[in-house]
Design a protein around this motif. Structure first.
Motif, mmCIF file in Angstrom:
data_model
loop_
_atom_site.group_PDB
_atom_site.id
_atom_site.type_symbol
_atom_site.label_atom_id
_atom_site.label_comp_id
_atom_site.label_asym_id
_atom_site.label_seq_id
_atom_site.Cartn_x
_atom_site.Cartn_y
_atom_site.Cartn_z
ATOM 1 N N ASN A 5 0.836 -1.210 0.000
ATOM 2 C CA ASN A 5 0.000 0.000 0.000
ATOM 3 C C ASN A 5 0.865 1.252 0.000
ATOM 4 N N ASP A 6 1.906 1.248 0.829
ATOM 5 C CA ASP A 6 2.809 2.411 0.852
ATOM 6 C C ASP A 6 3.562 2.546 -0.461
ATOM 7 N N LEU A 7 3.983 1.401 -1.037
ATOM 8 C CA LEU A 7 4.672 1.453 -2.327
ATOM 9 C C LEU A 7 3.780 2.056 -3.402
ATOM 10 N N LYS A 8 2.508 1.773 -3.314
ATOM 11 C CA LYS A 8 1.547 2.337 -4.273
ATOM 12 C C LYS A 8 1.576 3.860 -4.226
ATOM 13 N N TYR A 9 1.609 4.424 -3.034
ATOM 14 C CA TYR A 9 1.632 5.884 -2.902
ATOM 15 C C TYR A 9 3.012 6.465 -3.229
ATOM 16 N N LEU A 10 4.061 5.724 -2.905
ATOM 17 C CA LEU A 10 5.402 6.189 -3.280
ATOM 18 C C LEU A 10 5.550 6.216 -4.798
ATOM 19 N N ASN A 11 4.984 5.214 -5.450
ATOM 20 C CA ASN A 11 4.996 5.183 -6.914
ATOM 21 C C ASN A 11 4.260 6.397 -7.481
ATOM 22 N N ALA A 12 3.131 6.735 -6.876
ATOM 23 C CA ALA A 12 2.367 7.911 -7.326
ATOM 24 C C ALA A 12 3.175 9.191 -7.120
ATOM 25 N N LEU A 13 3.846 9.293 -5.971
ATOM 26 C CA LEU A 13 4.700 10.462 -5.718
ATOM 27 C C LEU A 13 5.818 10.565 -6.740
ATOM 28 N N ASN A 14 6.318 9.406 -7.150
ATOM 29 C CA ASN A 14 7.411 9.366 -8.115
ATOM 30 C C ASN A 14 6.973 9.841 -9.502
ATOM 31 N N LYS A 15 5.680 9.917 -9.705
ATOM 32 C CA LYS A 15 5.149 10.426 -10.977
ATOM 33 C C LYS A 15 5.207 11.953 -11.048
ATOM 34 N N ILE A 16 5.426 12.584 -9.916
ATOM 35 C CA ILE A 16 5.421 14.055 -9.852
ATOM 36 C C ILE A 16 6.840 14.577 -10.091
ATOM 37 N N SER A 17 6.995 15.415 -11.084
ATOM 38 C CA SER A 17 8.310 15.963 -11.411
ATOM 39 C C SER A 17 8.861 16.771 -10.239
ATOM 40 N N GLY A 18 10.154 16.620 -10.006
ATOM 41 C CA GLY A 18 10.797 17.367 -8.929
ATOM 42 C C GLY A 18 10.892 16.607 -7.617
ATOM 43 N N VAL A 19 10.180 15.468 -7.530
ATOM 44 C CA VAL A 19 10.246 14.670 -6.305
ATOM 45 C C VAL A 19 11.308 13.584 -6.503
ATOM 46 N N GLY A 20 12.547 13.948 -6.252
ATOM 47 C CA GLY A 20 13.644 13.005 -6.422
ATOM 48 C C GLY A 20 13.910 12.224 -5.150
ATOM 49 N N ALA A 21 15.010 11.469 -5.163
ATOM 50 C CA ALA A 21 15.332 10.597 -4.035
ATOM 51 C C ALA A 21 15.538 11.379 -2.737
ATOM 52 N N GLN A 22 16.211 12.520 -2.821
ATOM 53 C CA GLN A 22 16.495 13.297 -1.618
ATOM 54 C C GLN A 22 15.214 13.797 -0.958
ATOM 55 N N LYS A 23 14.290 14.311 -1.760
ATOM 56 C CA LYS A 23 13.031 14.819 -1.210
ATOM 57 C C LYS A 23 12.147 13.667 -0.726
ATOM 58 N N MET A 24 12.217 12.541 -1.425
ATOM 59 C CA MET A 24 11.446 11.380 -1.003
ATOM 60 C C MET A 24 11.905 10.938 0.387
ATOM 61 N N ARG A 25 13.201 10.944 0.621
ATOM 62 C CA ARG A 25 13.721 10.548 1.933
ATOM 63 C C ARG A 25 13.263 11.531 3.020
ATOM 64 N N LYS A 26 13.275 12.799 2.699
ATOM 65 C CA LYS A 26 12.818 13.802 3.662
ATOM 66 C C LYS A 26 11.340 13.605 3.992
ATOM 67 N N LEU A 27 10.545 13.330 2.965
ATOM 68 C CA LEU A 27 9.105 13.143 3.165
ATOM 69 C C LEU A 27 8.821 11.914 4.025
ATOM 70 N N ILE A 28 9.489 10.802 3.723
ATOM 71 C CA ILE A 28 9.280 9.582 4.500
ATOM 72 C C ILE A 28 9.838 9.748 5.911
ATOM 73 N N GLY A 29 10.957 10.451 6.031
ATOM 74 C CA GLY A 29 11.521 10.712 7.354
ATOM 75 C C GLY A 29 10.585 11.532 8.222
ATOM 76 N N PHE A 30 9.841 12.431 7.607
ATOM 77 C CA PHE A 30 8.931 13.320 8.341
ATOM 78 C C PHE A 30 7.585 12.655 8.602
ATOM 79 N N PHE A 31 7.006 12.005 7.560
ATOM 80 C CA PHE A 31 5.659 11.453 7.670
ATOM 81 C C PHE A 31 5.614 9.967 8.037
ATOM 82 N N GLY A 32 6.683 9.235 7.712
ATOM 83 C CA GLY A 32 6.734 7.828 8.078
ATOM 84 C C GLY A 32 6.216 6.864 7.030
#
Length: 372
Positions: A5-32
């Motif tokens: 389920n989480d991978l499904k939403y991470l995949n959707a986030l990955n569809k948005i331009s500008g959301v690279g690995a560094q920002k993805m880590r920050k988002l998961i670090g903050f929201f879990g």
């Protein structure tokens, strides 16, 4: 391990331009969790320290993306997804500079199979080079990759025209493992180049296709340099076979150095523009390769038991004995073979045919033969 389920939403986030690995880590670090990120309000997104502009961009763009529909597309294409926190994420890639947060994998071997971890952690070497290769470059790429695969090493490349394709082909023909890292998504509609679609299917059966891009992402000018960092990051070292002065293969070599990996180069003709880049690498300290032993020794690897225990070539006739003495890894035309062994052309031709059936020699084109 991140749930589906989480991978499904991470995949959707990955569809948005500008959301690279560094920002993805920050988002998961903050929201879990990916789902929490996806459903966060604008104020919370801004508080995650990814920047107000990208937070607003995510908040707006997610209105146009359906996570369930995008996940269904991924499943339909037989593409698996793992994230940075997955135990199956390749160790070498995780230790490299700028590794992607998500990896998309297409393989006949399920990522849920315990054998997958063994496959993805098998010692690997990148083989890269010019798209417009010479016959010499093709021969080196294919033969060297075959020897690497025979030695139990996974051959990694980018499935581009030229050297990349010959590298994959050598590993496949050996019955070994190969990985193609693509600068596009793994759905067949976006495989690039299109002419390599059949090769991509063979690679799926002989290893894996890997990408950082979600389904329905086409190749572009910026995706190939990004792809090259994964090629370098996945491997213990990078071998460059033919590269012009501004070849993309040199980007892979530079990224390998930045990740503290070895760089090797194959010397070429001083008259060829395709040798300028490789010779510059050698001048800069790259390790020269004259055979597979140079690579194995530098990386501290040994040939696999399969290679060590492969049966010796025992001639069954005087004709075979003579041919084994004069053939090598350098192509030799049948007319020259006839002159060297002083036998009739018909006898040489029939002996070569028999040796091909035994897997001892190969006709590399134009009646030029090499010893395997």
């Amino acid at each position: 391990m991140t749930n589906q389920n989480d991978l499904k939403y991470l995949n959707a986030l990955n569809k948005i331009s500008g959301v690279g690995a560094q920002k993805m880590r920050k988002l998961i670090g903050f929201f879990g969790h990916g789902e929490t990120v996806w459903k966060a309000n604008l104020e919370s997104l801004i508080q995650s320290s990814i920047g107000e502009k990208i937070a607003g961009h995510i908040f707006e763009e997610r209105n146009y993306i359906n996570p369930d529909a995008e996940w269904e597309k991924t499943i339909k294409e037989n593409v698996s997804v793992i994230d940075w926190n997955d135990s199956r994420y390749p160790t070498l890639l995780k230790e490299s500079l700028h590794p992607p947060y998500l990896l998309y994998i297409k393989s006949s071997l399920s990522i849920d199979d315990p054998a997958f971890l063994g496959f993805i952690e098998t010692p690997s070497v990148a083989v890269v080079g010019a798209r417009k290769n010479s016959p010499y470059g093709a021969l080196v790429a294919q033969n060297l990759s075959k020897e690497l695969a025979d030695a139990g090493i996974t051959v990694v490349s980018g499935m581009a025209f030229g050297i990349d394709s010959f590298a994959h082909r050598g590993a496949i023909d050996s019955g070994g493992l190969t990985i193609a890292v693509l600068g596009n998504s793994l759905d067949e509609k976006n495989i690039h180049p299109k002419s390599n679609i059949n090769l991509s299917r063979e690679i799926v059966r002989s290893g894996a296709l890997i990408s950082e891009y979600p389904v329905e992402t086409g190749a572009g000018p910026l995706t190939f340099p990004a792809r090259n960092r994964i090629v370098a990051g996945l491997t213990l070292g990078t071998i460059v076979i033919e590269a012009g002065e501004k070849s993309g293969a040199l980007i892979t070599a530079q990224m390998a150095l930045e990740s503290n990996r070895e760089v090797f180069a194959i010397p070429g003709s001083i008259f060829s523009d395709a040798s300028v880049g490789t010779h510059n690498l050698l001048r800069s300290g790259a390790k020269i390769v004259t055979g597979i032993k140079d690579i194995l020794e530098e990386l501290g690897l040994e040939e696999s038991d399969h290679k060590k225990n492969s049966p010796p070539k025992v001639p069954s006739s005087k004709e075979e004995e003579k041919l084994l003495k004069i053939l090598s890894g350098e192509p030799l035309h049948i007319d020259n073979i006839v002159k060297l062994v002083k036998l009739q052309t018909a006898s040489v031709a029939s002996t070569l045919s028999m040796m091909e059936l035994k897997g001892w020699v190969k006709n590399v084109g134009g009646q030029n033969y090499i010893l395997l």
